[in-house]
Design a protein around this motif. Sequence first.
Motif, short mmCIF file in Angstrom:
data_model
loop_
_atom_site.label_atom_id
_atom_site.label_comp_id
_atom_site.label_asym_id
_atom_site.label_seq_id
_atom_site.Cartn_x
_atom_site.Cartn_y
_atom_site.Cartn_z
N MET A 1 26.53 31.40 26.79
CA MET A 1 27.46 30.85 27.75
C MET A 1 28.14 32.00 28.49
SD MET A 1 30.56 28.32 26.92
CE MET A 1 32.07 28.54 27.73
N VAL A 2 28.04 31.95 29.81
CA VAL A 2 28.65 32.98 30.64
C VAL A 2 29.95 32.43 31.19
CG1 VAL A 2 28.39 34.38 32.70
CG2 VAL A 2 26.42 33.93 31.23
N LEU A 3 31.01 33.14 30.93
CA LEU A 3 32.32 32.71 31.40
C LEU A 3 32.68 33.52 32.64
CD1 LEU A 3 34.82 30.99 30.82
CD2 LEU A 3 35.70 32.87 29.46
N ASN A 4 32.91 32.82 33.74
CA ASN A 4 33.28 33.49 34.98
C ASN A 4 34.77 33.80 34.95
OD1 ASN A 4 30.78 33.49 36.13
ND2 ASN A 4 31.06 31.51 37.10
N THR A 5 35.09 35.06 34.95
CA THR A 5 36.48 35.46 35.04
C THR A 5 36.66 36.24 36.33
OG1 THR A 5 36.05 37.49 33.80
CG2 THR A 5 36.78 35.57 32.54
N TYR A 6 37.74 36.01 36.96
CA TYR A 6 38.03 36.66 38.23
C TYR A 6 39.27 37.53 38.06
CZ TYR A 6 34.70 33.33 40.10
OH TYR A 6 33.56 32.62 40.34
N ASP A 7 39.30 38.61 38.78
CA ASP A 7 40.41 39.54 38.74
C ASP A 7 41.64 38.86 39.34
OD1 ASP A 7 42.04 41.73 38.60
OD2 ASP A 7 41.04 42.81 40.23
N SER A 8 42.68 38.73 38.53
CA SER A 8 43.89 38.03 38.96
C SER A 8 44.60 38.77 40.10
CB SER A 8 44.83 37.89 37.76
OG SER A 8 45.99 37.20 38.12
N ASP A 9 44.62 40.09 40.05
CA ASP A 9 45.28 40.86 41.11
C ASP A 9 44.52 40.74 42.43
OD1 ASP A 9 47.33 41.68 39.44
OD2 ASP A 9 46.28 43.51 38.83
N LYS A 10 43.20 40.79 42.35
CA LYS A 10 42.39 40.64 43.56
C LYS A 10 42.56 39.24 44.13
CE LYS A 10 37.60 41.06 45.09
NZ LYS A 10 36.22 41.32 44.65
N ARG A 11 42.63 38.25 43.27
CA ARG A 11 42.84 36.87 43.69
C ARG A 11 44.18 36.73 44.39
NH1 ARG A 11 41.77 32.27 39.34
NH2 ARG A 11 39.66 32.46 40.14
N ARG A 12 45.22 37.31 43.82
CA ARG A 12 46.55 37.26 44.44
C ARG A 12 46.54 37.91 45.82
NH1 ARG A 12 49.16 38.90 39.02
NH2 ARG A 12 50.10 36.95 38.35
N LEU A 13 45.94 39.09 45.89
CA LEU A 13 45.93 39.83 47.14
C LEU A 13 45.17 39.09 48.23
CD1 LEU A 13 46.62 42.45 48.66
CD2 LEU A 13 44.42 43.33 47.87
N LEU A 14 43.96 38.63 47.92
CA LEU A 14 43.15 37.96 48.94
C LEU A 14 43.75 36.62 49.36
CD1 LEU A 14 39.53 38.77 47.72
CD2 LEU A 14 40.77 39.76 49.66
N SER A 15 44.28 35.86 48.41
CA SER A 15 44.92 34.59 48.75
C SER A 15 46.16 34.82 49.60
CB SER A 15 45.29 33.82 47.49
OG SER A 15 44.13 33.41 46.79
N SER A 16 46.94 35.83 49.25
CA SER A 16 48.14 36.15 50.04
C SER A 16 47.77 36.62 51.44
CB SER A 16 48.97 37.23 49.34
OG SER A 16 49.45 36.76 48.11
#
Length: 122
Positions: A1-16
Amino acid sequence: MVLNTYDSDKRRLLSSLCHGAIFFSPLVLSAGIPFAILTVSDDPVVKESAKESLNYHFNIWFYGLIAGIISFFWWTIILLPLIWLVAAFLLFMTWIVPIVAIASCWSNPDESYRYPFIFRLL
């Protein structure tokens, strides 16, 4: 099982960045920022934020068009309160709501912010 994890800081920056692009609205290219992020990113939350930001851009442009049409008839005393109401609504929607969206991205990076009072085309 492959769990997709995303970088929280990158997510914050790109969403902002998607939500903050509206502050470059006088430059018509401001919608290009969320569009570019939508096409490049593989993070589902960032993609949702980019779509929401694009929908927000379309709505602000539409509301601005309505305000422009109404303000064309500024000489009509009956429409004067309506002009001020639309102007206050646009000011609120253009400045306050994106700030709330950016704050939401930073406080809860795992959920995309949903703008109130907009029509969603994407």
